[in-house]
Design an enzyme around this catalytic site. Sequence first.
Site, PDB file in Angstrom:
ATOM      1  N   HIS A  93       0.827  -1.220   0.000  1.00 57.21           N
ATOM      2  CA  HIS A  93       0.000   0.000   0.000  1.00 57.21           C
ATOM      3  C   HIS A  93       0.853   1.260   0.000  1.00 57.21           C
ATOM      4  O   HIS A  93       0.381   2.321  -0.384  1.00 57.21           O
ATOM      5  CB  HIS A  93      -1.058  -0.020   1.120  1.00 57.21           C
ATOM      6  CG  HIS A  93      -0.581   0.336   2.485  1.00 57.21           C
ATOM      7  ND1 HIS A  93      -0.130  -0.597   3.387  1.00 57.21           N
ATOM      8  CD2 HIS A  93      -0.515   1.527   3.118  1.00 57.21           C
ATOM      9  CE1 HIS A  93       0.200   0.006   4.523  1.00 57.21           C
ATOM     10  NE2 HIS A  93      -0.022   1.297   4.380  1.00 57.21           N
ATOM     11  N   ASP A 141       0.584  -7.684   1.893  1.00 60.59           N
ATOM     12  CA  ASP A 141       0.890  -6.255   1.776  1.00 60.59           C
ATOM     13  C   ASP A 141       2.411  -6.034   1.733  1.00 60.59           C
ATOM     14  O   ASP A 141       2.993  -5.526   2.680  1.00 60.59           O
ATOM     15  CB  ASP A 141       0.249  -5.516   2.965  1.00 60.59           C
ATOM     16  CG  ASP A 141       0.281  -4.003   2.806  1.00 60.59           C
ATOM     17  OD1 ASP A 141       0.699  -3.523   1.735  1.00 60.59           O
ATOM     18  OD2 ASP A 141      -0.107  -3.311   3.768  1.00 60.59           O
ATOM     19  N   SER A 228       4.013   2.552   8.185  1.00 59.68           N
ATOM     20  CA  SER A 228       3.761   1.479   7.212  1.00 59.68           C
ATOM     21  C   SER A 228       4.964   1.213   6.328  1.00 59.68           C
ATOM     22  O   SER A 228       5.679   2.134   5.937  1.00 59.68           O
ATOM     23  CB  SER A 228       2.598   1.864   6.295  1.00 59.68           C
ATOM     24  OG  SER A 228       1.400   1.514   6.889  1.00 59.68           O
TER      25      SER A 228
END
Length: 279
Positions: A93, A141, A228
């Site tokens: 992402h 991810d 992230s």
Amino acid sequence: MDKKRKRLIRIGAGAVAGLGAVALAWTGIAANADEPADAKGDFEAKVIGGEPAEEGQYPWLVALGYTGEGTPFERQFCGGSVITETVVITAAHCAEAVAGPDEVVVFSGSVDLESDDLVETAVADIHIAHDYNEPIDRANDWALLLLDEPVDVEPIDVGTEPEEFDALETAGWGETGSGSASVAEWVEVPFVSDDDCEAAYPDEIDAATMLCAGDLENGGVDSCQGDSGGPIMAPGEDGQILVGIVSWGYGCAEAGNPGVYAEVADFNSAIDDVLEDWS
Ligand code: ARG
């Protein structure tokens, strides 16, 4: 690019990645991340409940930034880990937040985004996991960035999974809400079993590709928005090993809502395939 624009992009990126609910939840995080629910005010910490990392503590830890104007601190939007001298692993992402390799750079060589030792490296190619968002949203991810030139930092080992996960550490330059410090924070986070994690997030956990960590009972320690793509690590036989990639969570550091990480051991061979392609 100012912090405000950065924030908007971050939320946009989250929505694209199917993280709409997470991004929305974020608006409520600032008030309750590490303080009682009725307390107002900004985050004090970055990684929640952590402390500043020392230079050299995580040599492989890098920041992803947008290409262009502004300081590294202003441009930073995700984290990553160097796994070979020319390859960085991050979250899918995060990679999807840019239109292509020209839009992202990697900052390595210091935990301080204001340090003179910080090195900015361009990206030549991006590989996003083919099965990202399969079999459920946010599964797999992970993404790899091929650097334009080698970086002079110690890579982290992604080889094996430790037998025990009791001393996990995560680190990054995630959202502060106050925008002051530029030094990465790190924190130790307890491992959360697949069963407990599935109970916390019914129907949202793909145990095969996700790993959870956090203090389920008390909250208080976690990664958060902007972390992230960065690492969650465990001690291995020969230094730390990368066991996961910061992926998502509802809020940050809330009791009952652990942080969720892409589980690197589950896509080791897919990573090797890409490394081979790029060598
Ligand atoms: N999705 C976030 C990002 O893009 C990471 C959120 C991690 N949340 C958590 N509670 N551990 O930076």
